[in-house]
Design a protein around this motif. Structure first.
Motif, PDB file in Angstrom:
ATOM      1  N   ARG A 236      -2.887   6.659   3.944  1.00  0.00           N
ATOM      2  CA  ARG A 236      -2.681   5.215   4.143  1.00  0.00           C
ATOM      3  C   ARG A 236      -3.979   4.452   3.885  1.00  0.00           C
ATOM      4  O   ARG A 236      -3.963   3.361   3.320  1.00  0.00           O
ATOM      5  N   ARG A 237      -5.095   5.038   4.262  1.00  0.00           N
ATOM      6  CA  ARG A 237      -6.391   4.390   4.006  1.00  0.00           C
ATOM      7  C   ARG A 237      -6.616   4.235   2.497  1.00  0.00           C
ATOM      8  O   ARG A 237      -7.038   3.189   2.012  1.00  0.00           O
ATOM      9  N   GLN A 238      -6.282   5.292   1.738  1.00  0.00           N
ATOM     10  CA  GLN A 238      -6.478   5.229   0.287  1.00  0.00           C
ATOM     11  C   GLN A 238      -5.571   4.164  -0.343  1.00  0.00           C
ATOM     12  O   GLN A 238      -5.967   3.451  -1.263  1.00  0.00           O
ATOM     13  N   ALA A 239      -4.349   4.058   0.165  1.00  0.00           N
ATOM     14  CA  ALA A 239      -3.419   3.063  -0.399  1.00  0.00           C
ATOM     15  C   ALA A 239      -3.912   1.640  -0.124  1.00  0.00           C
ATOM     16  O   ALA A 239      -3.834   0.765  -0.990  1.00  0.00           O
ATOM     17  N   VAL A 240      -4.462   1.431   1.056  1.00  0.00           N
ATOM     18  CA  VAL A 240      -5.011   0.105   1.378  1.00  0.00           C
ATOM     19  C   VAL A 240      -6.226  -0.175   0.489  1.00  0.00           C
ATOM     20  O   VAL A 240      -6.384  -1.288  -0.040  1.00  0.00           O
ATOM     21  N   ALA A 241      -7.066   0.842   0.282  1.00  0.00           N
ATOM     22  CA  ALA A 241      -8.239   0.657  -0.594  1.00  0.00           C
ATOM     23  C   ALA A 241      -7.782   0.272  -2.005  1.00  0.00           C
ATOM     24  O   ALA A 241      -8.398  -0.570  -2.667  1.00  0.00           O
ATOM     25  N   LEU A 242      -6.678   0.872  -2.451  1.00  0.00           N
ATOM     26  CA  LEU A 242      -6.171   0.574  -3.800  1.00  0.00           C
ATOM     27  C   LEU A 242      -5.689  -0.882  -3.904  1.00  0.00           C
ATOM     28  O   LEU A 242      -6.066  -1.594  -4.840  1.00  0.00           O
ATOM     29  N   VAL A 243      -4.875  -1.341  -2.961  1.00  0.00           N
ATOM     30  CA  VAL A 243      -4.386  -2.731  -3.077  1.00  0.00           C
ATOM     31  C   VAL A 243      -5.533  -3.727  -2.953  1.00  0.00           C
ATOM     32  O   VAL A 243      -5.528  -4.760  -3.626  1.00  0.00           O
ATOM     33  N   ASP A 244      -6.522  -3.387  -2.125  1.00  0.00           N
ATOM     34  CA  ASP A 244      -7.683  -4.280  -2.027  1.00  0.00           C
ATOM     35  C   ASP A 244      -8.445  -4.318  -3.355  1.00  0.00           C
ATOM     36  O   ASP A 244      -8.835  -5.382  -3.824  1.00  0.00           O
ATOM     37  N   ALA A 245      -8.648  -3.138  -3.965  1.00  0.00           N
ATOM     38  CA  ALA A 245      -9.417  -3.085  -5.215  1.00  0.00           C
ATOM     39  C   ALA A 245      -8.704  -3.817  -6.350  1.00  0.00           C
ATOM     40  O   ALA A 245      -9.341  -4.383  -7.234  1.00  0.00           O
ATOM     41  N   LEU A 246      -7.375  -3.775  -6.324  1.00  0.00           N
ATOM     42  CA  LEU A 246      -6.606  -4.453  -7.373  1.00  0.00           C
ATOM     43  C   LEU A 246      -6.456  -5.949  -7.095  1.00  0.00           C
ATOM     44  O   LEU A 246      -6.023  -6.702  -7.974  1.00  0.00           O
ATOM     45  N   GLY A 247      -6.744  -6.365  -5.870  1.00  0.00           N
ATOM     46  CA  GLY A 247      -6.395  -7.732  -5.477  1.00  0.00           C
ATOM     47  C   GLY A 247      -4.890  -7.904  -5.539  1.00  0.00           C
ATOM     48  O   GLY A 247      -4.362  -8.983  -5.833  1.00  0.00           O
ATOM     49  N   HIS A 248      -4.189  -6.817  -5.247  1.00  0.00           N
ATOM     50  CA  HIS A 248      -2.730  -6.790  -5.384  1.00  0.00           C
ATOM     51  C   HIS A 248      -2.072  -7.710  -4.362  1.00  0.00           C
ATOM     52  O   HIS A 248      -2.517  -7.793  -3.217  1.00  0.00           O
ATOM     53  N   VAL A 249      -1.006  -8.376  -4.777  1.00  0.00           N
ATOM     54  CA  VAL A 249      -0.197  -9.160  -3.833  1.00  0.00           C
ATOM     55  C   VAL A 249       1.249  -8.692  -3.945  1.00  0.00           C
ATOM     56  O   VAL A 249       1.860  -8.769  -5.018  1.00  0.00           O
ATOM     57  N   GLY A 250       1.776  -8.192  -2.818  1.00  0.00           N
ATOM     58  CA  GLY A 250       3.140  -7.669  -2.800  1.00  0.00           C
ATOM     59  C   GLY A 250       3.114  -6.243  -2.292  1.00  0.00           C
ATOM     60  O   GLY A 250       2.096  -5.775  -1.770  1.00  0.00           O
ATOM     61  N   VAL A 251       4.231  -5.558  -2.456  1.00  0.00           N
ATOM     62  CA  VAL A 251       4.311  -4.155  -2.054  1.00  0.00           C
ATOM     63  C   VAL A 251       3.843  -3.271  -3.203  1.00  0.00           C
ATOM     64  O   VAL A 251       3.965  -3.646  -4.383  1.00  0.00           O
ATOM     65  N   LEU A 252       3.296  -2.121  -2.882  1.00  0.00           N
ATOM     66  CA  LEU A 252       2.866  -1.125  -3.875  1.00  0.00           C
ATOM     67  C   LEU A 252       3.132   0.250  -3.282  1.00  0.00           C
ATOM     68  O   LEU A 252       3.023   0.438  -2.072  1.00  0.00           O
ATOM     69  N   ALA A 253       3.480   1.201  -4.142  1.00  0.00           N
ATOM     70  CA  ALA A 253       3.708   2.578  -3.673  1.00  0.00           C
ATOM     71  C   ALA A 253       2.738   3.507  -4.381  1.00  0.00           C
ATOM     72  O   ALA A 253       2.642   3.495  -5.613  1.00  0.00           O
TER      73      ALA A 253
END
Ligand SMILES: Nc1ncnc2c1ncn2[C@@H]1O[C@H](COP(=O)(O)OP(=O)(O)O)[C@@H](O)[C@H]1O
Ligand SMILES: [Mg+2]
Length: 359
Positions: A236-253
């Motif tokens: 879960r930590r890695q997934a949060v790091a990924l959305v932060d790095a992408l500046g992602h907005v929305g859900v991601l898997a």
């Protein structure tokens, strides 16, 4: 961005089942939904207020659609760059944005990006021509999976190479397209983390399900995963790091292979709601579809605590012909409204709620 008020219009690119379930969640929160997709009679279009039926390269139609919406989102990541640009030109926000799309559309860029932020992947080599395969295969231990860089899904565009003798047929079967060759991973199990990041930067993830694939297609997702808590927390930590790095907005898997020693190897990610998150609406306080709408609308994210153990079973092909009378009391049926059952086609799913449990 200020939070969008109910009654405003959310646009969805893509007309399949993910769009349909996003549209239903948006409706529940009081939004109106426009769906843009080229197909007539699409599952998502049939539950939307308006269907813009045009090709993804029709800039005039895209522009009209985007101008009619307060925010645009998508249910599949392989939309052309020109589509993103046509929407950007109208000033209507597109969530997720160009970065999440560009990285996830190309398996080589995706792996490089993940590695660049400290997330391990399978060792891989970029394949531009058939002659690249033999040395890559040797470097990866003589076995591997050849995958097209672009456009693969549900195991399509992939060929297992068990030795040099498989190279010619494998290269042919991926259409001689630019590819990556990945090391074969002898994983103990597969999990995925579904995570959301809102336009305000808030993040929330769900407990990771264990996923079982059949012929490259997801068959079943189960929570709890059976893994040690520390492994789940790290995923879960890695997934949060990924959305932060992408500046992602929305859900991601983010999909992972879990090795017998508990180490995690990221496989791929999808910048959208995901089949392995289909149990969340029934088993958690907030499901992935509602969360995605909250995230792109700039709302506070919902609570992702899991309230039940659960399993999700995909209904593929003829299995989509379910007799509702045969459902057990703890089973929720979701059908996608597809007119025809074809082999390998996802027709619906059943979520089975098991013991109450909070985590
Ligand atoms: N390098 C690999 N080693 C072992 N199994 C793999 C590997 N790559 C893919 N698979 C299996 O194939 C499934 C589908 O591959 P994936 O890369 O996720 O493609 P898709 O985009 O079709 O989901 C995976 O979930 C896993 O079960
Ligand atoms: Mg996958």
């Amino acid at each position: 961005m200020t939070a969008l008020p109910p009654g405003t219009v959310i646009g969805i690119l893509g007309g399949g089942q993910l769009g349909r379930m996003l549209a239903a969640a948006a409706s529940q929160l009081g939004f109106d939904v426009h769906v843009f997709c080229p197909e007539a009679d699409a599952p998502a279009a049939r539950v939307a207020m308006k269907h813009w039926q045009a090709d993804y390269t029709d800039d005039a139609a895209l522009s009209g659609f985007a101008r009619a919406c307060s925010v645009v989102t998508l249910e599949f990541e392989n939309i052309p760059v020109s589509t993103v640009e046509a929407i950007a030109a109208t000033g209507t926000p597109l969530h997720p944005g160009a970065k999440s799309l560009a990285v996830s559309q190309d398996r080589a860029d995706e792996k490089a990006f993940l590695n660049g932020i400290g997330i391990s992947t399978a060792d891989y080599r970029v394949i531009a021509a058939e002659a690249d395969i033999a040395p890559a295969l040797a470097a990866l231990g003589g076995k591997g999976v050849l995958k097209t860089r672009r456009d693969g899904y549900d195991g399509k565009g992939q060929a297992w190479l068990k030795g040099e003798a498989d190279i010619a047929a494998g290269w042919e079967s991926v259409g001689r397209a630019p590819s990556v060759l990945e090391a074969a991973i002898a994983f103990d199990r597969e999990i995925s983390v579904i995570v959301a990041r809102s336009s305000t930067g808030e993040t929330a993830s769900w407990a990771p399900p264990r996923n079982v694939h059949d012929n490259g297609i997801l068959a079943q997702s189960v929570v709890p995963s059976g893994l040690d808590r520390a492994i789940e927390i790290e995923a879960r930590r890695q997934a949060v790091a990924l959305v932060d790095a992408l500046g992602h907005v929305g859900v991601l898997a983010l999909e992972f292979f879990v090795m017998a020693d508990g180490s995690l190897i990221a496989n791929e990610f999808a910048p959208r709601v995901h089949n392995s998150g289909h149990w969340t609406p029934e088993a958690c306080q907030t499901g992935q579809f509602e969360q995605h709408i909250r995230a792109i609308a700039g709302w506070k994210l919902g609570d992702t605590h899991r309230l039940f153990d659960a399993e999700m079973i995909n209904l593929i092909g003829e299995a989509g012909h379910v007799d509702p009378a045969g459902l057990a009391a703890n089973e929720t049926l979701t059908l996608y409204g597809k007119r025809e059952a074809r082999a390998g086609r996802k027709m619906g799913h059943i979520t089975r709620r098991l013991d109450p449990r909070k985590d």
